[in-house]
Design a protein around this motif. Structure first.
Motif, mmCIF file in Angstrom:
data_model
loop_
_atom_site.group_PDB
_atom_site.id
_atom_site.type_symbol
_atom_site.label_atom_id
_atom_site.label_comp_id
_atom_site.label_asym_id
_atom_site.label_seq_id
_atom_site.Cartn_x
_atom_site.Cartn_y
_atom_site.Cartn_z
ATOM 1 N N ASN A 55 0.826 -1.204 0.000
ATOM 2 C CA ASN A 55 0.000 0.000 0.000
ATOM 3 C C ASN A 55 0.867 1.263 0.000
ATOM 4 O O ASN A 55 0.571 2.254 -0.681
ATOM 5 N N PRO A 64 -1.496 -0.921 -9.687
ATOM 6 C CA PRO A 64 -2.530 -1.366 -8.737
ATOM 7 C C PRO A 64 -1.900 -2.166 -7.588
ATOM 8 O O PRO A 64 -0.860 -2.800 -7.770
ATOM 9 N N GLU A 65 -2.529 -2.142 -6.425
ATOM 10 C CA GLU A 65 -1.971 -2.821 -5.259
ATOM 11 C C GLU A 65 -1.839 -4.319 -5.496
ATOM 12 O O GLU A 65 -0.846 -4.937 -5.092
ATOM 13 N N GLN A 66 -2.826 -4.931 -6.150
ATOM 14 C CA GLN A 66 -2.790 -6.374 -6.405
ATOM 15 C C GLN A 66 -1.571 -6.746 -7.262
ATOM 16 O O GLN A 66 -0.880 -7.733 -7.001
ATOM 17 N N GLN A 67 -1.319 -5.934 -8.286
ATOM 18 C CA GLN A 67 -0.162 -6.195 -9.154
ATOM 19 C C GLN A 67 1.132 -5.993 -8.371
ATOM 20 O O GLN A 67 2.087 -6.764 -8.533
ATOM 21 N N CYS A 68 1.176 -4.981 -7.540
ATOM 22 C CA CYS A 68 2.372 -4.705 -6.740
ATOM 23 C C CYS A 68 2.660 -5.878 -5.802
ATOM 24 O O CYS A 68 3.812 -6.303 -5.662
ATOM 25 N N THR A 69 1.614 -6.395 -5.201
ATOM 26 C CA THR A 69 1.768 -7.551 -4.305
ATOM 27 C C THR A 69 2.308 -8.757 -5.054
ATOM 28 O O THR A 69 3.187 -9.473 -4.573
ATOM 29 N N GLN A 70 1.762 -8.976 -6.253
ATOM 30 C CA GLN A 70 2.200 -10.101 -7.070
ATOM 31 C C GLN A 70 3.669 -9.945 -7.484
ATOM 32 O O GLN A 70 4.434 -10.904 -7.446
#
Length: 241
Positions: A55, A64-70
């Motif tokens: 975040n 996007p946060e989801q892509q960053c996490t991945q």
């Protein structure tokens, strides 16, 4: 611009990282997005945040946060980053976590080292190929399998550098004794005397010739029969031509 903002800009530490990362991050397996995440992590570290969350990272990115996490998972799996645990300072026993990008530096070091080794290997192969070509040029014929094997033994077994072998070839040409036995004897003598460079070989040859030329200084002018050719040195017999 306000004085407060100007002061803040002056105090802000510049972001620094080796230009080698920008030159080679693609070659070590990073995408543009992954490299940018790593640079943001580096900046967070400089600001005192050792464990920036996805975040916090996306607040400075358009990802996007989801892509960053991945992407963080991929970086962790491929060991571009690692999660380290440690205790706090000054008696604080709480466990803290840190995202370390040391593995990134290790990967770049390994890549550059392997690249340098590969270049040196390719350069050596090219030099060795040139040696075979030079021998064929001087002998004015293709080399026999036995002669090629002998050159390979000079390189692999005797550890003679290609430029030293080429210098020995030139010495045999100058001495008008173009044969492999003669060249082998030159290399043997040079190795025994610690000759490792062409310059050392040149000085060594001049020293030997000067030593064997001394008796000639007592000859009469007529005894030279008008010869001006500098005598070569017989490396097989230890005497001049």
């Amino acid at each position: 611009m306000s004085n407060e903002l100007t002061l803040q800009l002056l105090k802000e530490k510049p972001f620094t990282i080796s230009g080698l990362f920008f030159k080679h991050y693609k070659e070590i397996g990073l995408t543009d997005q992954q490299f940018l995440i790593l640079m943001h992590i580096q900046q967070f570290h400089a600001e005192g945040n050792e464990f920036p969350t996805p975040n916090e990272l996306i607040e400075r990115m358009t990802m996007p946060e989801q892509q960053c996490t991945q992407e963080l998972k991929v970086l962790l799996t491929n060991r571009f980053i690692e999660i380290l645990e440690g205790k706090g300072i000054k008696g604080d026993e709480r466990i803290s976590e840190k995202i370390s990008i040391d593995p990134l530096f290790e990967k770049l070091h390994l890549f550059l080292n392997n690249k340098n080794v590969k270049k040196e290997r390719n350069d050596t192969v090219a030099l060795e190929g040139r040696i075979f070509q030079r021998f064929e040029e001087e002998f004015a014929r293709p080399l026999s399998p036995m002669e090629m094997e002998m050159i390979s033994m000079w390189i692999d077994d005797d550890q003679h550098a290609p430029h030293i072998i080429e210098a020995a070839l030139r010495e045999s040409v100058v001495s008008s004794r173009l044969n492999f036995r003669y060249i082998d004897r030159i290399l043997f003598d040079w190795k025994k005397n610690g000759i490792r460079t062409v310059e050392q070989a040149k000085k060594h040859g001049e020293k030997i010739r000067q030593h064997h030329d001394k008796p000639k200084s007592f000859q009469t002018a007529g005894s030279t029969s008008g010869k001006s050719k500098h005598p070569g040195y017989n490396w097989l017999e230890g005497e001049e031509n």
